[in-house]
Design a protein around this motif. Structure first.
Motif, PDB file in Angstrom:
ATOM      1  N   TRP A 284       6.762   7.481   7.911  1.00  0.00           N
ATOM      2  CA  TRP A 284       6.713   6.161   8.563  1.00  0.00           C
ATOM      3  C   TRP A 284       6.354   6.356  10.025  1.00  0.00           C
ATOM      4  CZ3 TRP A 284       5.258   1.907   7.277  1.00  0.00           C
ATOM      5  CH2 TRP A 284       5.720   0.695   7.777  1.00  0.00           C
ATOM      6  N   TRP A 285       5.963   5.246  10.695  1.00  0.00           N
ATOM      7  CA  TRP A 285       5.506   5.377  12.081  1.00  0.00           C
ATOM      8  C   TRP A 285       6.646   5.339  13.090  1.00  0.00           C
ATOM      9  CZ3 TRP A 285       2.497   1.714   9.178  1.00  0.00           C
ATOM     10  CH2 TRP A 285       3.170   0.527   8.933  1.00  0.00           C
ATOM     11  N   ASN A 286       7.885   5.390  12.627  1.00  0.00           N
ATOM     12  CA  ASN A 286       9.024   5.532  13.533  1.00  0.00           C
ATOM     13  C   ASN A 286       9.568   6.943  13.357  1.00  0.00           C
ATOM     14  OD1 ASN A 286      11.317   5.468  15.030  1.00  0.00           O
ATOM     15  ND2 ASN A 286      12.103   3.569  14.182  1.00  0.00           N
TER      16      ASN A 286
ATOM     17  N   LEU B  68       0.826  -1.204   0.000  1.00  0.00           N
ATOM     18  CA  LEU B  68       0.000   0.000   0.000  1.00  0.00           C
ATOM     19  C   LEU B  68       0.864   1.259   0.000  1.00  0.00           C
ATOM     20  CD1 LEU B  68      -2.858  -0.885   2.516  1.00  0.00           C
ATOM     21  CD2 LEU B  68      -3.104  -0.426   0.087  1.00  0.00           C
ATOM     22  N   ARG B  69       1.907   1.250   0.834  1.00  0.00           N
ATOM     23  CA  ARG B  69       2.761   2.428   0.953  1.00  0.00           C
ATOM     24  C   ARG B  69       3.548   2.677  -0.334  1.00  0.00           C
ATOM     25  NH1 ARG B  69       6.688   1.690   4.552  1.00  0.00           N
ATOM     26  NH2 ARG B  69       7.010   3.915   4.680  1.00  0.00           N
ATOM     27  N   GLN B  70       3.943   1.581  -1.023  1.00  0.00           N
ATOM     28  CA  GLN B  70       4.694   1.753  -2.262  1.00  0.00           C
ATOM     29  C   GLN B  70       3.825   2.382  -3.350  1.00  0.00           C
ATOM     30  OE1 GLN B  70       6.148  -2.311  -2.674  1.00  0.00           O
ATOM     31  NE2 GLN B  70       8.211  -1.643  -2.180  1.00  0.00           N
TER      32      GLN B  70
ATOM     33  N   ASP C  39      -4.385   0.235  16.798  1.00  0.00           N
ATOM     34  CA  ASP C  39      -3.693   1.261  16.014  1.00  0.00           C
ATOM     35  C   ASP C  39      -3.381   0.756  14.612  1.00  0.00           C
ATOM     36  OD1 ASP C  39      -3.602   3.117  18.141  1.00  0.00           O
ATOM     37  OD2 ASP C  39      -1.918   2.038  19.004  1.00  0.00           O
ATOM     38  N   ILE C  40      -2.962  -0.515  14.531  1.00  0.00           N
ATOM     39  CA  ILE C  40      -2.638  -1.086  13.222  1.00  0.00           C
ATOM     40  C   ILE C  40      -3.902  -1.194  12.376  1.00  0.00           C
ATOM     41  CG2 ILE C  40      -1.584  -3.030  12.024  1.00  0.00           C
ATOM     42  CD1 ILE C  40       0.323  -1.435  13.753  1.00  0.00           C
ATOM     43  N   LEU C  41      -5.003  -1.692  12.968  1.00  0.00           N
ATOM     44  CA  LEU C  41      -6.251  -1.835  12.225  1.00  0.00           C
ATOM     45  C   LEU C  41      -6.771  -0.474  11.764  1.00  0.00           C
ATOM     46  CD1 LEU C  41      -8.034  -4.564  14.376  1.00  0.00           C
ATOM     47  CD2 LEU C  41      -6.866  -4.848  12.194  1.00  0.00           C
ATOM     48  N   ALA C  42      -6.505   0.566  12.560  1.00  0.00           N
ATOM     49  CA  ALA C  42      -6.987   1.903  12.197  1.00  0.00           C
ATOM     50  C   ALA C  42      -6.333   2.400  10.915  1.00  0.00           C
ATOM     51  CB  ALA C  42      -6.717   2.889  13.331  1.00  0.00           C
ATOM     52  N   LEU C  43      -5.162   1.871  10.569  1.00  0.00           N
ATOM     53  CA  LEU C  43      -4.491   2.294   9.343  1.00  0.00           C
ATOM     54  C   LEU C  43      -5.282   1.886   8.103  1.00  0.00           C
ATOM     55  CD1 LEU C  43      -0.802   1.377  10.201  1.00  0.00           C
ATOM     56  CD2 LEU C  43      -1.837   3.629  10.249  1.00  0.00           C
TER      57      LEU C  43
ATOM     58  N   GLU D  20      -1.960   8.932   5.481  1.00  0.00           N
ATOM     59  CA  GLU D  20      -2.567   9.914   6.382  1.00  0.00           C
ATOM     60  C   GLU D  20      -2.720   9.339   7.783  1.00  0.00           C
ATOM     61  OE1 GLU D  20      -5.279  12.794   3.618  1.00  0.00           O
ATOM     62  OE2 GLU D  20      -6.177  10.871   4.167  1.00  0.00           O
ATOM     63  N   ARG D  21      -3.051   8.058   7.868  1.00  0.00           N
ATOM     64  CA  ARG D  21      -3.227   7.441   9.184  1.00  0.00           C
ATOM     65  C   ARG D  21      -1.887   7.073   9.805  1.00  0.00           C
ATOM     66  NH1 ARG D  21      -7.330   6.661   5.932  1.00  0.00           N
ATOM     67  NH2 ARG D  21      -6.468   4.919   4.763  1.00  0.00           N
ATOM     68  N   VAL D  22      -0.857   6.890   8.971  1.00  0.00           N
ATOM     69  CA  VAL D  22       0.488   6.653   9.488  1.00  0.00           C
ATOM     70  C   VAL D  22       0.964   7.855  10.301  1.00  0.00           C
ATOM     71  CG1 VAL D  22       2.906   6.567   8.765  1.00  0.00           C
ATOM     72  CG2 VAL D  22       1.288   4.912   7.864  1.00  0.00           C
ATOM     73  N   LEU D  23       0.612   9.062   9.860  1.00  0.00           N
ATOM     74  CA  LEU D  23       1.040  10.258  10.579  1.00  0.00           C
ATOM     75  C   LEU D  23       0.502  10.272  12.007  1.00  0.00           C
ATOM     76  CD1 LEU D  23       0.716  13.139   7.959  1.00  0.00           C
ATOM     77  CD2 LEU D  23       2.775  11.987   8.743  1.00  0.00           C
ATOM     78  N   ALA D  24      -0.761   9.857  12.173  1.00  0.00           N
ATOM     79  CA  ALA D  24      -1.334   9.830  13.526  1.00  0.00           C
ATOM     80  C   ALA D  24      -0.606   8.813  14.395  1.00  0.00           C
ATOM     81  CB  ALA D  24      -2.826   9.494  13.454  1.00  0.00           C
TER      82      ALA D  24
END
Length: 976
Positions: free
Chosen positions: A907-909, A793-795, A970-974, A942-946
């Motif tokens: 990214w989420w890090n 998805l991210r790619q 949190d993962i499912l919310a993505l 967009e959800r990765v930013l949160a």
């Protein structure tokens, strides 16, 4: 039903006044293309489906002309979306003039084959019949291999359940469904509606029942014996496959097959329970029967199950004078209603059966054996002093393990902490004392701590009797006592425990000895005293916060306290530790900054002789020749035997997040380095998990945080104020905004980029294909696997060509924006850094930069001449753009010529992104720095930013005194 067109026209006028011209035009087009269908309608309400051409499933639109309301389940941020516009255009047309929208239908054909089930799918539109042999998503995209007219493809919209079945089938439609795949398939088909039972479309229409057929269970008996007869479910006409039956109502899954067998081969069967077996029946069998069978109970007054009883030990004690006989019994109830004899339950009352807690039983048996050397049912006789001692031990044991026992009259205990200063570091004694009558009594602090941790408020005194614990004092200082005890060797404390001792003495009102006074200041987080001196051979003017940091390091060094300097990146951690070096020192750092260490030492403290331990012909220089040896993490692993042959005065780990995994070979090698004083430098000492912090403290101060597993369990959830206080003497962290106000401002901006139609369609297809896989991985607790599954998805958000098998040389929407922004920045005299996690994406950016005529340099893991690349970019005449991979360019670089930073794939890090951004925003920068994160609109980014914001909060809170966790939700919310 005929609706009131006048009312719908009123709503249409209100919506027209609300919509922008672009939204209204898009809605008109959807209406003209007959992309709207009425689900249900009344005079005032309507439910509609809208199927945009680039989406595999429909949007649901609700309209209410009485209350002037509308709603759509799309993710548009506008007050009114194009889908709602299309809906009101249809509803405001007189019903007699509406053209009914014809839709293709999907039919499922199911039959039995080779012990399982076969499934085919057929799309029907008018006279067309198309059998699907590939995924439905291919039909939506208009690329199916089996044919079908364009009109059929236009009129076909799969439902979510169709997509779920499509994912289950995969690319092997010829396979037979068996085992758990049958259950999964029938569960989905129950939501489809009617299917065809047979091998062709001419078969028998049939429903798939959503409820399982459960076997029947008949329970008969009384308080002494119970029998259970299990038989086949009612209503079965035919077994068509393992675990599947045909009934008058349709196909059904068989439930309770673990009892009956998938072919009902284990029924009928009768089971009997009596005596001690009744506990198994009441506690295990009966609840299972209620869940997995249709239960009929004819038993007369079954025994009741007592779930409120815990096992305990009764002591039968007899004897007088100097003799004592003791026999322990493991029982339930007070008085006892059952006894455990050699793991067998013996009922002492006919009407009640206790629910056994076998884990607690085993714990009591082990404690009885280990603490008193006794076993249930065996009598042991004592005489003389042993008899008196055993009486006290048994009484103490009862208090510890039986909270219902009456507490005896006891001495009130108070803490006694003594420290005597000596040249060798001092001796420390910990104990608790009180008075029993007129006699002063003392108890070792270890015994008091053990009793407190066991949850009892009493402790046995060495000479008999009891001591009452100071519960409130222990609640406040018990962890400190545990820290001191764990660090003691005889009466000598480990250095890292001495700040705790200093604070404890002060809190108890004692005078803090001179050798602990400076450590008391450290424990309280006080500023360094003025009498701490720095070396006079430093050729640099340190900033005030750097003076404080260097003095803090010197204080830690002089008291042999390991230290973690965790200042923000770019605040000069290297210079501060150079100011504190003393004696023979070893610096371990990433290969990319080894040369920079040599340069910093030569520049700021040339009196220290430094050498690199590196290269094919490397040798470790003699102590008489070199003060500071610099090596890399790779050589630390490979040459550990050489590096551990010297006891270093100072060992420094630069970018110490390199040992964040305690199980890694690098971390284990670092732990083995012999050093009188150990220092870790890191701007991001914790990125994802709390055991990363444990690993670095295990290097600097072994034993400070205790057992790794217990530490993680104790601090991974909930507030961590105690952790913050515990780490305060050994951790120094300052942020740029606090200590370097003269540094130019740093502005972070999120740039939202809309994907074009082709990219959005591809993204939607990939999302539909991976959503179920990610959800399943999260459900199994495989968080890493779920994050990896999101990679596709991210790619897509960056460039379609990043997906396997897709070749698209055209710039993507994100690349087009990036090149325009870089061109504008270069035209205004700015330089920019461009970061991506994927070097393959950098490969796609390069041609676009060449077409735009923008000069650039590139630095990634394959770059061998990093210093030359950096020097060319930093030069005034250097190119305006540098492309970097996050991994290779995130550390060890100073790129202050740039004042624009573009993060292409958030990214989420956030720690990794911060490291990249701080290549430009660091001391030496004289221009404001702008950080841009490029985010694809209406995507997972967009959800990765949160989630990244939560990760940043986690890292900061663990260092500042609170803690926030990341959950599966949190993962499912993505995916939403």
């Amino acid at each position: 039903m005929e609706t009131d067109v006048g009312d719908w026209n009123t709503l249409k006028q209100r919506m027209f006044a609300t919509a922008g011209s672009k939204i209204w035009s898009q809605g008109v087009q959807l209406h003209r293309d007959e992309r709207v269908r009425v689900r249900s309608a009344s005079a005032t309400d309507a439910e509609l489906e809208v199927n945009p051409p680039a989406r595999p499933t429909t949007y649901a639109v609700s309209l209410n002309c009485q209350d002037d309301e509308w709603d759509c389940d799309c993710s548009s941020r506008e007050r009114l979306c194009a889908h709602a516009v299309a809906g009101i255009l249809l509803m405001s047309t007189p019903e007699a003039e509406r053209q009914p929208t014809a839709h293709a239908e999907l039919r499922y054909v199911l039959w039995a084959e080779r012990g399982g089930l076969r499934l085919t799918r057929h799309v029907i539109f008018g006279n067309e019949r198309v059998e699907l042999r590939h995924q439905l998503l291919s039909i939506v995209a208009g690329k199916q291999a089996t044919g079908g007219s364009p009109e059929l493809r236009r009129r076909f919209t799969p439902r979510p359940v169709d997509l779920a079945i499509d994912t289950l089938i995969g690319t092997r439609p010829e396979l037979v469904f068996a085992g758990d795949r049958i259950k999964h398939l029938l569960t989905l088909l129950a939501d489809v509606g009617q299917i065809i039972w047979g091998t062709t479309l001419d078969g028998t229409p049939m429903n798939v029942l959503s409820e399982e057929l459960l076997p029947r269970a008949l329970v008969v008996g009384d308080k002494k014996q119970v029998s259970v007869t299990i038989s086949a479910p009612d209503g079965i006409l035919e077994l068509v496959a393992d675990g599947v039956a045909r009934t008058a109502g349709g196909l059904a899954r068989l439930g309770g097959t673990e009892l009956t067998g998938p072919r009902l081969e284990h029924v009928p069967v009768t089971l009997r329970y009596s005596g001690p077996q009744l506990e198994t029946f009441l506690k295990q069998t009966l609840p299972e029967l209620r869940r997995h069978t249709v239960l009929e109970q004819r038993a007369q007054a079954l025994p009741s199950m007592r779930t409120d009883l815990e096992p305990r030990v009764d002591f039968a004690m007899s004897g007088d004078g100097g003799r004592l006989q003791v026999m322990p019994l493991l029982v339930y109830g007070q008085p006892a209603i059952a006894r455990i004899d050699l793991d067998r339950l013996t009922l002492l009352g006919a009407a009640e059966v206790p629910a056994r807690n076998q884990a607690k039983e085993r714990a009591l048996l082990y404690a009885l054996r280990d603490e008193l050397n006794l076993a249930p049912g065996r009598t042991v006789e004592y005489s003389g002093s042993e008899a008196f001692s055993m009486r006290a031990k048994v009484a103490a044991w009862i208090v510890r393990h039986d909270p219902t026992a009456d507490a005896m009259r006891a001495a009130a205990l108070e803490p006694v902490v003594e420290h005597i200063s000596t040249p060798q570091g001092g001796s420390t004694r910990l104990r608790f004392a009180g008075r029993l009558g007129t006699t002063r009594v003392e108890v070792d602090a270890r015994d008091v701590l053990a009793a407190w941790r066991a949850g009892t408020n009493m402790v046995a005194l060495p000479d008999g009797g009891w001591g009452r614990l100071p519960a409130q004092w222990l609640a406040k200082y018990g962890d400190d006592i545990a820290t001191l005890i764990a660090s003691m060797r005889g009466e000598t404390l480990a250095p890292h425990a001495r700040p705790t001792l200093a604070r404890l003495l002060a809190d108890l009102g004692h005078t803090v000895p001179p050798d602990l006074s400076r450590l008391h200041a450290l424990a309280n987080g006080d500023a360094m005293a003025d009498d701490v001196t720095l070396p006079t051979d430093i050729l640099a003017t340190l900033r005030p916060y750097q003076v404080t940091g260097a003095k803090w390091l010197v204080t830690c060094r002089d008291h042999q306290l390991g230290a973690i300097l965790a200042d923000d990146m770019g605040l000069g951690k290297t210079l501060q530790v150079i100011a504190a070096l003393h004696g023979r020192s070893l610096v371990v750092c990433p290969t990319s900054v080894a040369t920079a260490w040599m340069q910093e030492l030569a520049k700021f403290r040339p009196s220290l002789r430094a050498a690199l331990y590196h290269g094919a012909s490397r040798t470790l220089p003699e102590a008489k020749d070199i003060d500071v040896v610099i090596t890399t993490y790779a050589l630390l692993r490979n040459d550990l035997e050489v590096l551990t042959d010297t006891t270093w005065d100072c060992v420094i780990l630069d970018e110490s997040q390199a040992i964040k995994n305690p199980d890694s070979q690098t971390a284990r090698a670092a732990y083995a380095l012999p050093g009188t004083w150990r220092v870790a430098l890191s701007g991001t000492p914790i990125e994802n998990r709390i055991d990363e912090l444990w690993s670095q403290f295990h290097f600097t101060n072994p034993g400070l945080l205790g057992d790794r597993k217990e530490f993680v369990q104790g601090y991974d959830r909930g507030p961590s104020e105690k952790l913050h206080a515990r780490l305060r003497p050994f951790l120094l962290r300052r942020k740029k905004i606090e200590v370097a106000p003269d540094l130019p401002p740093r502005t972070e901006t999120t740039i939202t980029i809309a994907l074009n139609n082709e990219e959005q369609t591809l993204y939607n297809h990939v999302l539909a294909a991976t959503q179920a896989e990610i959800t399943a991985l999260v459900g199994k607790g495989n968080m890493l696997g779920a994050l990896e599954a999101l990679l596709r998805l991210r790619q897509v958000c960056n460039h379609p060509a990043l997906l396997p098998g897709i070749t698209d040389p055209k710039p993507s929407s994100k690349v087009e924006y990036l090149v325009d922004a870089l061109s504008a920045a270069a035209a205004s005299g700015h330089k920019a850094l461009v970061f991506s996690q994927w070097t393959s994406f950098l490969d796609l950016i390069e041609p676009a930069l060449k077409v735009a005529g923008l000069g650039f340099l590139r630095l990634d893991g394959s770059t061998t001449n990093r210093g030359d690349v950096v020097a060319k970019f930093q030069a005034d005449e250097g190119p305006p753009v540098m492309l970097l991979s996050l991994k290779a360019g995130g550390t060890g670089l100073t790129l202050t010529a740039a004042d624009h930073v573009f993060i292409c794939d958030p990214w989420w890090n956030p720690a990794v992104e911060d490291q990249a951004a701080d290549r430009a925003h660091r001391i030496g920068q004289d221009k404001p720095v702008n950080i841009y994160r490029l985010v694809a609109q209406n995507t997972v980014e967009e959800r990765v930013l949160a989630l990244a914001a939560q990760k940043r909060l986690l890292a900061e809170s663990l260092l500042a005194g609170t803690n926030v966790g990341i959950t599966k939700a949190d993962i499912l919310a993505l995916l939403r």
